[in-house]
Design a protein around this motif. Structure first.
Motif, PDB file in Angstrom:
ATOM      1  N   TYR A 165       3.010  -0.752   0.072  1.00 40.08           N
ATOM      2  CA  TYR A 165       2.961  -1.467   1.347  1.00 40.08           C
ATOM      3  C   TYR A 165       3.149  -0.253   2.423  1.00 40.08           C
ATOM      4  CZ  TYR A 165       2.906  -6.199  -0.006  1.00 40.08           C
ATOM      5  OH  TYR A 165       2.506  -7.343  -0.916  1.00 40.08           O
ATOM      6  N   VAL A 166       2.515  -0.600   3.722  1.00 38.95           N
ATOM      7  CA  VAL A 166       2.559   0.539   4.675  1.00 38.95           C
ATOM      8  C   VAL A 166       2.885  -0.423   6.003  1.00 38.95           C
ATOM      9  CG1 VAL A 166       0.160   0.197   5.161  1.00 38.95           C
ATOM     10  CG2 VAL A 166       1.505   2.341   5.789  1.00 38.95           C
ATOM     11  N   GLN A 167       3.743   0.315   6.887  1.00 37.19           N
ATOM     12  CA  GLN A 167       4.076  -0.176   8.104  1.00 37.19           C
ATOM     13  C   GLN A 167       3.852   1.057   9.081  1.00 37.19           C
ATOM     14  OE1 GLN A 167       8.256  -1.869   8.730  1.00 37.19           O
ATOM     15  NE2 GLN A 167       7.301  -3.041  10.371  1.00 37.19           N
ATOM     16  N   TYR A 168       2.679   0.922  10.018  1.00 37.64           N
ATOM     17  CA  TYR A 168       2.300   1.710  10.980  1.00 37.64           C
ATOM     18  C   TYR A 168       3.240   1.459  12.300  1.00 37.64           C
ATOM     19  CZ  TYR A 168      -1.740   2.580   8.137  1.00 37.64           C
ATOM     20  OH  TYR A 168      -2.627   2.844   7.039  1.00 37.64           O
ATOM     21  N   SER A 169       3.338   2.453  13.094  1.00 35.20           N
ATOM     22  CA  SER A 169       4.045   2.319  14.255  1.00 35.20           C
ATOM     23  C   SER A 169       3.743   0.911  14.919  1.00 35.20           C
ATOM     24  CB  SER A 169       4.059   3.401  15.380  1.00 35.20           C
ATOM     25  OG  SER A 169       4.753   3.350  16.394  1.00 35.20           O
ATOM     26  N   ARG A 195       3.175  -4.794  11.831  1.00 33.77           N
ATOM     27  CA  ARG A 195       3.642  -5.522  10.657  1.00 33.77           C
ATOM     28  C   ARG A 195       3.500  -4.573   9.296  1.00 33.77           C
ATOM     29  NH1 ARG A 195       1.796 -11.555  12.061  1.00 33.77           N
ATOM     30  NH2 ARG A 195       2.218 -11.435  14.291  1.00 33.77           N
ATOM     31  N   LEU A 196       4.517  -5.076   8.413  1.00 34.48           N
ATOM     32  CA  LEU A 196       4.204  -4.388   6.959  1.00 34.48           C
ATOM     33  C   LEU A 196       2.968  -5.145   6.516  1.00 34.48           C
ATOM     34  CD1 LEU A 196       5.963  -2.872   4.940  1.00 34.48           C
ATOM     35  CD2 LEU A 196       6.983  -5.187   4.275  1.00 34.48           C
ATOM     36  N   GLN A 197       2.328  -4.152   5.990  1.00 38.68           N
ATOM     37  CA  GLN A 197       1.135  -4.882   5.273  1.00 38.68           C
ATOM     38  C   GLN A 197       0.677  -3.978   3.953  1.00 38.68           C
ATOM     39  OE1 GLN A 197      -2.650  -2.860   7.375  1.00 38.68           O
ATOM     40  NE2 GLN A 197      -1.015  -2.528   8.988  1.00 38.68           N
ATOM     41  N   LEU A 198      -0.165  -4.757   3.286  1.00 36.63           N
ATOM     42  CA  LEU A 198      -0.341  -4.346   1.887  1.00 36.63           C
ATOM     43  C   LEU A 198      -1.309  -3.220   1.933  1.00 36.63           C
ATOM     44  CD1 LEU A 198      -0.246  -4.507  -1.261  1.00 36.63           C
ATOM     45  CD2 LEU A 198      -2.282  -6.124  -1.064  1.00 36.63           C
ATOM     46  N   MET A 250       5.383   4.403   7.616  1.00 41.26           N
ATOM     47  CA  MET A 250       6.587   4.282   6.558  1.00 41.26           C
ATOM     48  C   MET A 250       5.798   3.666   5.313  1.00 41.26           C
ATOM     49  SD  MET A 250       9.633   4.545   6.862  1.00 41.26           S
ATOM     50  CE  MET A 250      11.281   3.917   5.674  1.00 41.26           C
ATOM     51  N   TYR A 251       6.020   4.225   4.204  1.00 41.32           N
ATOM     52  CA  TYR A 251       5.346   3.553   3.189  1.00 41.32           C
ATOM     53  C   TYR A 251       6.498   3.182   2.139  1.00 41.32           C
ATOM     54  CZ  TYR A 251       1.219   5.899   4.669  1.00 41.32           C
ATOM     55  OH  TYR A 251       0.111   6.366   5.143  1.00 41.32           O
ATOM     56  N   TYR A 252       6.205   1.899   1.485  1.00 42.45           N
ATOM     57  CA  TYR A 252       7.143   1.191   0.734  1.00 42.45           C
ATOM     58  C   TYR A 252       6.566   0.985  -0.716  1.00 42.45           C
ATOM     59  CZ  TYR A 252      10.032   0.200   4.799  1.00 42.45           C
ATOM     60  OH  TYR A 252      11.128   0.308   5.830  1.00 42.45           O
ATOM     61  N   THR A 293       9.412   5.540   2.389  1.00 41.09           N
ATOM     62  CA  THR A 293       9.335   7.191   2.753  1.00 41.09           C
ATOM     63  C   THR A 293       8.640   7.172   4.120  1.00 41.09           C
ATOM     64  OG1 THR A 293       9.257   7.846   0.550  1.00 41.09           O
ATOM     65  CG2 THR A 293       8.104   9.167   2.041  1.00 41.09           C
ATOM     66  N   ARG A 294       9.181   7.894   5.151  1.00 46.56           N
ATOM     67  CA  ARG A 294       8.442   8.176   6.360  1.00 46.56           C
ATOM     68  C   ARG A 294       7.685   9.432   6.244  1.00 46.56           C
ATOM     69  NH1 ARG A 294       8.312   5.729  10.799  1.00 46.56           N
ATOM     70  NH2 ARG A 294      10.019   4.464  10.528  1.00 46.56           N
ATOM     71  N   LEU A 295       6.369   8.994   6.117  1.00 48.55           N
ATOM     72  CA  LEU A 295       5.393  10.026   6.266  1.00 48.55           C
ATOM     73  C   LEU A 295       4.932  10.598   7.866  1.00 48.55           C
ATOM     74  CD1 LEU A 295       3.243  12.063   4.775  1.00 48.55           C
ATOM     75  CD2 LEU A 295       1.632  10.130   4.960  1.00 48.55           C
TER      76      LEU A 295
END
Lengths: 112, 110
Positions: free
Chosen positions: B36-40, B43-46, B84-86, B104-106
């Motif tokens: 899952y990824v959350q851009y600035s 929302r959290l998205q697949l 942010m990657y989960y 992990t924040r990339l």
């Protein structure tokens, strides 16, 4: 499509109080899940409801409860709030069990 | 018990460099793995799931059951990959109880 909507966006409570968080799933979605995200951690599963029945429960105390209504919206209730309950509470919906989850923006709960 | 470990809280790479975000899991059965990824301010998205075996935005991830890993890779990082990657695990097919790593924040440096 508004996506998953959660209300309120922010909430401040004091220890011992009760709180109700609300979630409206994407139209047509029948499954709603709740997650707690503490600062610096990943989301942690609390509950899942599908077709108004509880289908899963995470490792949370009985102070946490939830329900799903006939229109598939959902409420998360937390009683006797503790400081440690301060977190972002996320709601996610899906069309059916096991399908892709769509997350809401969350409710930021602060317990003072 | 199931557990997802993302050993790096922060990861910085230069634009155009390869990226690898690590994810290891522990689970006795056959899990389903996700990124899952959350851009600035979003929302959290697949991003992707292992059963799809697809590449999304240039990212791929292969489930290695022997090493219990599901690392996320991209050959050439772009600035828009900063997020942010989960990594997440679903222990049984059909349930929606995901177990997430700490993330992990990339940051991709221009």
């Amino acid at each position: 499509d508004a996506g998953v909507t959660q209300s309120p966006t922010h909430l401040i409570k004091t220890r011992g109080q009760h709180v109700t968080l609300r979630c409206s799933p994407i139209s047509g979605h029948k499954s709603v899940s709740w997650y707690q995200q503490v600062l610096g951690q990943g989301p942690q599963f609390i509950f899942q409801y599908y077709e108004k029945e509880e289908r899963g429960r995470g490792n949370f105390p009985d102070r946490f409860s939830a329900r799903q209504f006939p229109n598939y919206s959902s409420e998360l209730n937390v009683n006797a709030l503790l400081l440690g309950d301060s977190a972002l509470y996320l709601c996610a919906s899906s069309g059916a069990q096991g399908e892709k989850l769509f997350f809401g923006s969350g409710t930021q709960l602060s317990v003072l | 018990a199931q557990r997802v470990t993302q050993p790096e809280k922060l990861l910085s790479v230069f634009k155009g460099a390869p990226v690898e975000l690590k994810c290891n899991y522990s689970y006795s059965g056959s899990p389903e793995l996700f990124w899952y990824v959350q851009y600035s301010r979003q929302r959290l998205q697949l991003l992707l799931r292992h059963i799809s075996r697809e590449s999304i935005k240039g990212f791929t991830a292969d489930l290695n059951k022997g090493e219990t890993s599901f690392h996320l890779k991209k050959p050439f990082a772009q600035e828009e990959d900063s997020a942010m990657y989960y990594c997440a695990l679903r222990p049984q097919t059909g349930a929606n109880n995901l177990f997430f790593g700490t993330g992990t924040r990339l940051t991709v440096i221009p």
